[in-house]
Structure formats: C-alpha cells, structure tokens
Design a protein around this motif. Sequence first.
Motif, PDB file in Angstrom:
ATOM      1  N   LYS A 208       0.817  -1.213   0.000  1.00 32.92           N
ATOM      2  CA  LYS A 208       0.000   0.000   0.000  1.00 32.92           C
ATOM      3  C   LYS A 208       0.850   1.262   0.000  1.00 32.92           C
ATOM      4  O   LYS A 208       2.007   1.255   0.397  1.00 32.92           O
ATOM      5  CB  LYS A 208      -0.958   0.013   1.192  1.00 32.92           C
ATOM      6  N   VAL A 210       0.190   5.755   0.529  1.00 29.12           N
ATOM      7  CA  VAL A 210      -0.734   6.757   1.059  1.00 29.12           C
ATOM      8  C   VAL A 210      -0.816   7.910   0.066  1.00 29.12           C
ATOM      9  O   VAL A 210       0.211   8.440  -0.382  1.00 29.12           O
ATOM     10  CB  VAL A 210      -0.275   7.253   2.441  1.00 29.12           C
ATOM     11  N   GLY A 226      -3.746  11.027   4.970  1.00 30.17           N
ATOM     12  CA  GLY A 226      -3.926  10.490   3.636  1.00 30.17           C
ATOM     13  C   GLY A 226      -4.789   9.251   3.614  1.00 30.17           C
ATOM     14  O   GLY A 226      -5.164   8.698   4.655  1.00 30.17           O
ATOM     15  N   GLU A 228      -5.193   5.268   2.157  1.00 29.39           N
ATOM     16  CA  GLU A 228      -4.390   4.125   1.730  1.00 29.39           C
ATOM     17  C   GLU A 228      -4.965   3.518   0.459  1.00 29.39           C
ATOM     18  O   GLU A 228      -6.174   3.375   0.317  1.00 29.39           O
ATOM     19  CB  GLU A 228      -4.373   3.054   2.821  1.00 29.39           C
TER      20      GLU A 228
END
Length: 246
Positions: A208, A210, A226, A228
């Motif tokens: 992941k 952000v 943020g 994800e």
Amino acid sequence: MTVLEIAVQDARGARIAREAGADRVELCAALGLTGGITPSIATVEAVVAEGLPVHVLVRTRPGGFVYTAEEVEVMARDIELVIEAGASGVVIGALNPDLSVDHDAVRTWLGVARLAGEREGRNVEVTFHRALDVVPDPVTVLRELAGLGVDRVLTSGGAAAAPQGVGVLRALAGAGTGVQVQVGGGVTIESIPELVALGVDGIHLSAKRVVPDPGPVGPGGGEPGGLEETSPEIVAAAVAALRSNE
C-alpha cells in the motif's frame, strides 16, 4: 510454487493485484489504523467479483485477541456471511488471557466455515492470523492448530518485521505439521528472496501507499491524513521478486 497474497481494502486493490499477477488477496478494512477489521459484505462481494481467491479477515475490533463470548458469536455470523458473499477463505485468531490458543473459539469458527463452505459447494480455507506472533512458543502452537484443522498461519515469526523473525519462520516451515506457513508483517521487496528460501508456502504484504485525501475531514470524520490504496508498482515488484526466485 510460493503463493503471493496481497492485503487489499477494496475492489480496486484486488483488480491491481490480479492484473499484476498476485495469486490471492486478503480483504480487510481500516488496515493502517487498526491492523485490519472485518469489511462490509458489499465490499466482499465487489472484491470477489474481481476474480482472485478472496480470504476475508474476520475481526470485530482492533486491539488484542482475547474475545468475549458475544464477540465470538458475532464473528461466527460474520464468517457465514462473508462465505455466502463468495469468500474462499477466512482469516481468524483468538487467544486466552495467558496467551494460549482459545480452542473453543477456533473450533467454533472452523466448524462454521466448513459448514458454510459445504452449503456453498466449495472448499473454504481457514488461516490463523498474527495472533500467533504473540504466543511464547509458536512451533508448539502451530502443532495445536494443525490438530484443530487450521489450513494456514500468517506470521512474522514473532518479530516486529518478518526479516527479523527468520529463525522462528525457518522452524515453523520445517515443523512438518501440514499447516501452510505464510509470511507477513514488514515484508519488503528486498526481503522476499530470503524469506522464500526458508521454505515457506506463501508471502503476504499490503503493497500500500498513502495518497492525499481529496476532501477535508470534519468533526466526527476521524483524524486527518492520507488515504491508503494498493500500489500497482509495489505489487508488480513483489511478483517479480517472488517469481525470479522460484
């Protein structure tokens, strides 16, 4: 072949994983904030529609792995629902206050998963998650889980990150229990070759990144920050690192 599982939180993440060549996804919600909790049924359905096998994390809340009878009952119902929605596996785990495995909870969830799978006409796999990483003797617990009928464990080898848990991971992979050992937690692209060399059955990572939140966070919306999302570049790199070492 070592399986690559990507932890995703939505259908787009599953699509990215499939297109990049991952083998399976684990689906959860609120991964970064909570370590993962059970996603909505609509999310399960959308992710299943992307075509990869989907293993759903069943965990009602963040925090430790000691659950009340009411929580066990709710998670049993969640297991039924996510399998009805198309999940090919569930990811569970429960401990007692002394950090031993809660056999009653695990047996309950296994029984529910097997019956729900039979009703749906497909085999449903059960993974015991990283609750394994807080027990004092993971190899002994792995043998207990084999006796209970668990298919797989997800583990960092008891370390903050899997590359620091290689000794335990090697022991788990070599224990000969029949339970698959899937490595997850702090897995980096660079660490994949070393982890595969331990003889494990699977590699798990969130892949992941952000990105900026497109809207403001108001009162009641949680902490600002943020969002994800699954990174196509990280998934592709993980696939390349894994396949080049097989």
